[in-house]
Write an enzyme that holds these catalytic residues in place. Structure first.
Site, PDB file in Angstrom:
ATOM      1  N   SER A  63      11.615  -1.234   3.257  1.00 18.48           N
ATOM      2  CA  SER A  63      10.174  -1.413   3.466  1.00 18.48           C
ATOM      3  C   SER A  63       9.967  -2.611   4.376  1.00 18.48           C
ATOM      4  O   SER A  63      10.360  -3.727   4.033  1.00 18.48           O
ATOM      5  CB  SER A  63       9.505  -1.638   2.106  1.00 18.48           C
ATOM      6  OG  SER A  63       8.148  -1.963   2.269  1.00 18.48           O
ATOM      7  N   GLY A  81       9.460  -0.469  -5.201  1.00 20.54           N
ATOM      8  CA  GLY A  81       9.968  -1.781  -5.592  1.00 20.54           C
ATOM      9  C   GLY A  81       8.893  -2.834  -5.507  1.00 20.54           C
ATOM     10  O   GLY A  81       7.804  -2.608  -4.964  1.00 20.54           O
ATOM     11  N   ASP A  85       2.853   2.725   4.380  1.00 17.54           N
ATOM     12  CA  ASP A  85       2.212   2.259   3.144  1.00 17.54           C
ATOM     13  C   ASP A  85       1.034   1.375   3.516  1.00 17.54           C
ATOM     14  O   ASP A  85       1.195   0.345   4.167  1.00 17.54           O
ATOM     15  CB  ASP A  85       3.231   1.461   2.305  1.00 17.54           C
ATOM     16  CG  ASP A  85       2.677   1.062   0.933  1.00 17.54           C
ATOM     17  OD1 ASP A  85       1.497   1.341   0.646  1.00 17.54           O
ATOM     18  OD2 ASP A  85       3.455   0.461   0.145  1.00 17.54           O
ATOM     19  N   LYS A 102      10.181   2.468   5.898  1.00 19.83           N
ATOM     20  CA  LYS A 102       8.753   2.470   5.547  1.00 19.83           C
ATOM     21  C   LYS A 102       8.089   1.328   6.282  1.00 19.83           C
ATOM     22  O   LYS A 102       8.584   0.204   6.282  1.00 19.83           O
ATOM     23  CB  LYS A 102       8.636   2.319   4.037  1.00 19.83           C
ATOM     24  CG  LYS A 102       7.303   1.805   3.498  1.00 19.83           C
ATOM     25  CD  LYS A 102       7.249   2.007   1.981  1.00 19.83           C
ATOM     26  CE  LYS A 102       6.553   0.853   1.279  1.00 19.83           C
ATOM     27  NZ  LYS A 102       6.564   1.021  -0.186  1.00 19.83           N
ATOM     28  N   ASP A 105       0.648   5.006  -5.200  1.00 20.24           N
ATOM     29  CA  ASP A 105       1.367   3.880  -5.794  1.00 20.24           C
ATOM     30  C   ASP A 105       0.399   3.185  -6.759  1.00 20.24           C
ATOM     31  O   ASP A 105       0.335   3.544  -7.948  1.00 20.24           O
ATOM     32  CB  ASP A 105       1.865   2.951  -4.657  1.00 20.24           C
ATOM     33  CG  ASP A 105       2.554   1.677  -5.139  1.00 20.24           C
ATOM     34  OD1 ASP A 105       2.662   1.467  -6.361  1.00 20.24           O
ATOM     35  OD2 ASP A 105       2.989   0.862  -4.289  1.00 20.24           O
ATOM     36  N   LYS A 126       7.205   3.273  -9.873  1.00 24.54           N
ATOM     37  CA  LYS A 126       7.548   1.852  -9.867  1.00 24.54           C
ATOM     38  C   LYS A 126       7.621   1.436 -11.321  1.00 24.54           C
ATOM     39  O   LYS A 126       6.609   1.453 -12.036  1.00 24.54           O
ATOM     40  CB  LYS A 126       6.446   1.096  -9.128  1.00 24.54           C
ATOM     41  CG  LYS A 126       6.908  -0.071  -8.306  1.00 24.54           C
ATOM     42  CD  LYS A 126       5.755  -0.692  -7.545  1.00 24.54           C
ATOM     43  CE  LYS A 126       5.830  -0.415  -6.057  1.00 24.54           C
ATOM     44  NZ  LYS A 126       4.777  -1.117  -5.302  1.00 24.54           N
ATOM     45  N   GLU A 133       1.453   6.239   1.889  1.00 26.88           N
ATOM     46  CA  GLU A 133       1.369   5.697   0.534  1.00 26.88           C
ATOM     47  C   GLU A 133       0.062   4.917   0.372  1.00 26.88           C
ATOM     48  O   GLU A 133      -0.297   4.096   1.220  1.00 26.88           O
ATOM     49  CB  GLU A 133       2.587   4.777   0.347  1.00 26.88           C
ATOM     50  CG  GLU A 133       2.807   4.254  -1.049  1.00 26.88           C
ATOM     51  CD  GLU A 133       4.076   3.373  -1.122  1.00 26.88           C
ATOM     52  OE1 GLU A 133       4.941   3.480  -0.226  1.00 26.88           O
ATOM     53  OE2 GLU A 133       4.178   2.566  -2.049  1.00 26.88           O
ATOM     54  N   LYS A 144       4.668  -0.953   6.692  1.00 23.36           N
ATOM     55  CA  LYS A 144       3.379  -1.337   6.133  1.00 23.36           C
ATOM     56  C   LYS A 144       2.340  -1.166   7.234  1.00 23.36           C
ATOM     57  O   LYS A 144       2.588  -1.569   8.388  1.00 23.36           O
ATOM     58  CB  LYS A 144       3.430  -2.795   5.672  1.00 23.36           C
ATOM     59  CG  LYS A 144       4.307  -3.020   4.457  1.00 23.36           C
ATOM     60  CD  LYS A 144       3.693  -2.399   3.199  1.00 23.36           C
ATOM     61  CE  LYS A 144       4.534  -2.702   1.972  1.00 23.36           C
ATOM     62  NZ  LYS A 144       3.934  -2.159   0.737  1.00 23.36           N
TER      63      LYS A 144
HETATM   64  O1  OSB Z   1       3.347  -1.446  -2.127  1.00 27.68           O
HETATM   65  O2  OSB Z   1       5.322  -0.759  -2.350  1.00 27.68           O
HETATM   66  C1  OSB Z   1       4.547  -1.702  -2.263  1.00 27.68           C
HETATM   67  C2  OSB Z   1       6.431  -5.029  -2.182  1.00 27.68           C
HETATM   68  C3  OSB Z   1       5.616  -5.810  -2.968  1.00 27.68           C
HETATM   69  C4  OSB Z   1       4.460  -5.257  -3.470  1.00 27.68           C
HETATM   70  C5  OSB Z   1       4.131  -3.923  -3.204  1.00 27.68           C
HETATM   71  C6  OSB Z   1       4.956  -3.132  -2.428  1.00 27.68           C
HETATM   72  C7  OSB Z   1       6.122  -3.721  -1.885  1.00 27.68           C
HETATM   73  C8  OSB Z   1       7.035  -3.022  -0.986  1.00 27.68           C
HETATM   74  C9  OSB Z   1       8.459  -3.491  -0.879  1.00 27.68           C
HETATM   75  O3  OSB Z   1       6.693  -2.098  -0.276  1.00 27.68           O
HETATM   76  C10 OSB Z   1       9.290  -2.955  -1.986  1.00 27.68           C
HETATM   77  C11 OSB Z   1      10.641  -3.625  -2.069  1.00 27.68           C
HETATM   78  O4  OSB Z   1      11.360  -3.676  -1.062  1.00 27.68           O
HETATM   79  O5  OSB Z   1      11.002  -4.088  -3.179  1.00 27.68           O
HETATM   80 MG    MG Z   2       3.265   0.701  -2.120  1.00 25.58          MG
END
Ligand code: OSB
Ligand code: MG
Length: 374
Positions: free
Chosen positions: A136, A291, A189, A162, A239, A263, A214, A164
């Protein structure tokens, strides 16, 4: 068995690379590590993976500390149980605060696994010894920096990327990554940055063949997501909106999403994750493991969950080195050719390095059966 002593350790580690999403900026992660002892002195470890701020969801590190210290721990200390489900029943009255619940429940799974000599993956019903891993990537200052990040993780073998996204950082980064990697499994996401009125704009993503989008809309919404899904070819994945198995059932009934991010923290733990996996599997809905920048403890629980048969898409279960100069566990989580080993030792299957915990610990407390606290 019963829990007679619970330690909480608030541990702070710097991220090797600061992470920006539509909702938060983070350069450090502070999670609460939990150590639970049974009446025979056996121990188990868990992790509460809240953010310090209420920008991903409503919980924070401080609220989780408060809930465990003042409510959850007193409700479970000295109470008999033989399975995680029985353990959970002791604090069923607690509403919400699922990250706090998940961390304590994880410690109990670890404890039971260690006592019985069974790995978490085995206890959950995992069906593979390795899982496919994605990465991510946060919002970067410019496209060039982002492409450099994608290049690094693709070169390391990661199986899916992924991105953001947020208003002003959405179509262009996707287009540029696609231009350079036409066949890369790619997903985005939004962390709830858009409104239903943005449906037309989001439909521009359809031409880039992204696996899913997402949580495009509000963190507390399911209904508008159903309307949005009708207007997108890109599958919607939820999510933030899914807190437990009944939320997932309602979202699927309304066709608010076609993919589910499981999650462990967000849904209150491994028991609930199993229920969501079962439901989605029975309906043929793919799930993947999300995560929260977990340290190695939570990360190994994520790998165990991702080994279940319904987890058919790569998870955000990247290697320790994506996040930390030095993880709190040994051995660290390693990703080779886009695959991570599912820990096979008893419980979480990893060893917490106490010296590293101490070196990065902000605050600790002991909550014990006798009512004495220090
Ligand atoms: O929205 O999935 C999410 C990290 C912190 C809070 C929310 C998210 C995330 C990530 C990274 O997308 C997930 C990871 O690499 O642990
Ligand atoms: Mg997310």
């Amino acid at each position: 068995m019963k829990i007679v002593r619970i330690e909480l350790h608030r541990v702070r580690l710097p991220l090797v690379r600061p992470f920006r999403t539509s909702s938060a900026y983070r350069a450090h992660i502070e999670h609460i590590l939990i150590r639970a002892f049974d009446e025979n002195g056996a121990e188990g470890w868990g992790e509460i993976a809240t953010a310090v701020d209420p920008f991903y969801n409503a919980e924070t590190t401080d609220t989780a500390w408060h809930i465990v210290h003042d409510f959850l721990a007193p409700m479970v200390l000295g109470k008999p149980f033989s399975t995680p489900d029985e353990f959970r029943a002791h604090y069923a009255k607690i509403k919400g605060n699922r990250f706090a619940q998940a961390g304590v429940e994880m410690a109990v799974w670890d404890l039971i696994g260690r006592v019985q000599g069974r790995s978490l993956a085995d206890m959950l019903g995992g069906s593979r010894s390795q899982v496919e891993v994605g990465v991510s990537l946060g919002i970067e200052p410019d496209i060039g920096v982002l492409l450099g990040q994608v290049e690094r993780f693709v070169a390391e073998g990661y199986r899916r990327v992924k991105l953001k996204i947020a208003p002003g950082w959405d179509i262009e980064p996707v287009r540029e990554v696609r231009r350079r990697w036409p066949d890369l499994p790619l997903q985005v996401d939004a962390n709830s940055a858009y409104r239903l009125a943005d449906a037309g704009h989001l439909s521009k993503l359809d031409e880039y063949g992204v696996l899913l989008i997402e949580q495009p809309l509000a963190d507390d919404d399911i209904v508008d997501h159903a309307t949005l899904q009708k207007r997108l070819r890109t599958p919607v994945c939820l999510d933030e909106s899914l807190h437990h198995v009944d939320d997932v059932r309602k979202a699927l009934d309304l066709e608010a999403c076609r993919v589910v991010n499981v999650k462990v923290s967000r849904v209150g733990g491994l028991c609930e994750s199993l229920k969501i996996h079962e439901l989605c599997r029975s309906r043929g809905v793919p799930v993947w493991c999300g995560g929260m920048h977990e340290f190695g403890l939570g990360r190994s629980a994520n790998l165990a969950v991702a080994s279940l048969p319904g987890f058919t898409l790569p998870g955000d279960t990247s290697g320790s080195d994506k996040y930390w100069k030095q993880d709190v566990i040994e051995p660290p989580i390693v990703v080779t050719d886009g695959l991570a080993d599912v820990p096979a030792g008893p419980g979480l299957g990893v060893h917490l390095e106490m010296e590293r915990l101490k070196a990065n610990c902000v605050r600790s407390v002991v909550i014990s059966n006798a009512g004495g606290q220090s």
